[in-house]
Design a protein around this motif. Structure first.
Motif, short mmCIF file in Angstrom:
data_model
loop_
_atom_site.label_atom_id
_atom_site.label_comp_id
_atom_site.label_asym_id
_atom_site.label_seq_id
_atom_site.Cartn_x
_atom_site.Cartn_y
_atom_site.Cartn_z
N ASP A 188 0.83 -1.22 0.00
CA ASP A 188 0.00 0.00 0.00
C ASP A 188 0.86 1.26 0.00
OD1 ASP A 188 -2.31 -1.49 -0.02
OD2 ASP A 188 -2.66 -1.35 2.13
N SER A 189 1.95 1.23 0.76
CA SER A 189 2.82 2.41 0.79
C SER A 189 3.56 2.58 -0.53
CB SER A 189 3.83 2.28 1.96
OG SER A 189 4.78 1.26 1.72
N MET A 190 3.90 1.48 -1.20
CA MET A 190 4.55 1.54 -2.51
C MET A 190 3.61 2.13 -3.56
SD MET A 190 6.41 -2.19 -2.31
CE MET A 190 6.84 -2.31 -4.05
N LYS A 191 2.32 1.82 -3.44
CA LYS A 191 1.32 2.41 -4.35
C LYS A 191 1.16 3.90 -4.06
CE LYS A 191 -1.61 -1.67 -5.12
NZ LYS A 191 -2.97 -2.24 -4.92
N ALA A 192 1.07 4.22 -2.77
CA ALA A 192 0.78 5.60 -2.37
C ALA A 192 1.87 6.58 -2.76
CB ALA A 192 0.54 5.66 -0.86
N ASP A 193 3.14 6.17 -2.66
CA ASP A 193 4.22 7.12 -2.95
C ASP A 193 4.74 7.03 -4.39
OD1 ASP A 193 5.93 4.91 -3.05
OD2 ASP A 193 6.82 5.28 -1.08
N GLY A 194 4.10 6.20 -5.22
CA GLY A 194 4.46 6.13 -6.64
C GLY A 194 5.58 5.16 -6.97
N THR A 195 6.14 4.48 -5.96
CA THR A 195 7.24 3.55 -6.22
C THR A 195 6.82 2.39 -7.10
OG1 THR A 195 8.27 4.10 -4.10
CG2 THR A 195 8.94 2.04 -5.13
N LEU A 196 5.64 1.85 -6.84
CA LEU A 196 5.16 0.71 -7.63
C LEU A 196 4.94 1.11 -9.09
CD1 LEU A 196 4.44 -2.26 -7.45
CD2 LEU A 196 2.10 -1.62 -6.85
N ALA A 197 4.41 2.29 -9.30
CA ALA A 197 4.20 2.78 -10.67
C ALA A 197 5.53 2.96 -11.40
CB ALA A 197 3.44 4.11 -10.63
N ASN A 198 6.56 3.44 -10.69
CA ASN A 198 7.87 3.63 -11.30
C ASN A 198 8.52 2.30 -11.68
OD1 ASN A 198 7.70 6.42 -11.05
ND2 ASN A 198 8.74 6.47 -9.07
N ILE A 199 8.40 1.31 -10.80
CA ILE A 199 8.95 -0.02 -11.10
C ILE A 199 8.23 -0.60 -12.32
CG2 ILE A 199 9.24 -2.38 -10.26
CD1 ILE A 199 9.41 -1.25 -7.41
N SER A 200 6.92 -0.44 -12.35
CA SER A 200 6.12 -0.94 -13.46
C SER A 200 6.53 -0.30 -14.78
CB SER A 200 4.64 -0.67 -13.18
OG SER A 200 3.86 -0.99 -14.29
N ALA A 201 6.70 1.02 -14.77
CA ALA A 201 7.08 1.74 -15.99
C ALA A 201 8.43 1.28 -16.52
CB ALA A 201 7.10 3.24 -15.71
N ALA A 202 9.33 0.92 -15.62
CA ALA A 202 10.67 0.50 -16.03
C ALA A 202 10.63 -0.81 -16.83
CB ALA A 202 11.56 0.32 -14.80
N TYR A 203 9.66 -1.67 -16.55
CA TYR A 203 9.60 -2.97 -17.23
C TYR A 203 8.50 -3.09 -18.27
CZ TYR A 203 13.01 -4.62 -13.86
OH TYR A 203 14.16 -4.78 -13.11
N PHE A 204 7.40 -2.35 -18.07
CA PHE A 204 6.26 -2.49 -18.98
C PHE A 204 5.97 -1.22 -19.77
CE2 PHE A 204 5.19 -5.39 -15.35
CZ PHE A 204 5.34 -6.59 -16.05
N GLY A 205 6.53 -0.09 -19.36
CA GLY A 205 6.25 1.16 -20.04
C GLY A 205 4.91 1.76 -19.66
N LEU A 206 4.26 1.19 -18.65
CA LEU A 206 2.98 1.70 -18.15
C LEU A 206 2.78 1.24 -16.72
CD1 LEU A 206 0.00 -0.40 -19.52
CD2 LEU A 206 2.38 -1.11 -19.71
N ASP A 207 1.77 1.80 -16.07
CA ASP A 207 1.48 1.45 -14.68
C ASP A 207 0.51 0.27 -14.66
OD1 ASP A 207 0.93 1.28 -12.01
OD2 ASP A 207 0.13 3.29 -11.79
#
Length: 260
Positions: free
Chosen positions: A238-257
């Protein structure tokens, strides 16, 4: 006298039982004591988890697990198994959790606890470009489909009447498809796009996409001792979603959230 002895023995049993329970550690306590969380994955499903050219274990799942463990104050210890062994290894204690793009299904929810989802993905039916007889999932009846045993993709293929060919990795799947030894395969649309990015001239195409998306989460053993670990992992995700970390990791591998 006998009654007094009986009562004394009963009291003694209750005392020792209480001591055992008091000394019993939850899975989270055990993980914290060791300083590591044992994470199982395939290591052969790019870009979710795979080995790069230097042989290092990398991928979306790998980075998610590392970041989650970091926020829990422990390190991630990765162990690799073939897909069909992952769930049995979790049940018999060879790992603490699985982080391998695992879709939430009713059957799996009956066997395991799941964290809050950390990704969402759609499922694609993949065929050769010269294949004109498979244009929908309904067209799979009587055709062959190469998929990992016990995977959601294998279940979908069987649901639509396909004859399944068991494979261990996505690379094996594509080899069978391109050599005409399989009529189709079913897999994550994200994995397909990654494959096309790395193999732009591959003669394959998407024949159909399922309307419903799968929620991807982390399973752990379904027991009372796992409850606190589940809650701790949920807080981290939940904290990874809230601070944008999960979205950044996703973008690095998939190019999207893919967490949306």
């Amino acid at each position: 006298m006998k009654k007094s002895l009986f009562l004394f023995l009963c009291a003694l049993c209750v005392f020792f039982s209480s001591c055992v329970k008091a000394g019993h550690k939850s899975l989270l306590d055990q993980v914290k004591a060791k300083g590591e969380l044992v994470v199982a994955l395939e290591g052969a499903w790019e870009p979710w988890n795979y080995h790069d050219e230097q042989g290092r274990l990398v991928g979306f799942d790998v980075d998610v697990a590392k970041e989650m463990c970091k926020r829990m104050g422990v390190r991630a210890k990765f162990v690799e198994f073939e897909w069909e062994r992952l769930f049995s290894c979790l049940e018999n204690g060879e790992c603490d959790i699985i982080v391998n793009g695992v879709a939430i299904t009713t059957e799996r929810k009956n066997r395991f606890y799941y964290t809050t989802p950390y990704a969402v993905e759609k499922t694609a039916l993949i065929v050769r470009k010269d294949e004109n007889g498979i244009n929908s999932f309904e067209d799979l009846a009587g055709k062959t489909s190469a998929n990992s045993l016990y995977s959601t993709y294998d279940s979908i293929a069987k649901k639509y009447g396909a004859m399944t060919i068991v494979v261990d990795t996505f690379d094996e799947t594509m080899e069978l498809l391109l050599s005409n030894r399989a009529d189709s395969t079913i897999n994550s649309i994200l994995v397909y796009y990654n494959y096309i990015k790395n193999n732009p001239n591959a003669p394959v195409k998407i024949a159909a996409i399922l309307d419903d998306a799968f929620q991807i989460a982390i399973p752990c053993r379904k027991s009372a001792e796992s409850q606190s670990l589940l809650e701790e992992m949920n807080r981290a995700i939940d904290s990874m979603k809230a601070d944008g970390t999960l979205a950044n990791i996703s973008a690095a591998y998939f190019g999207l959230d893919v967490a949306k």
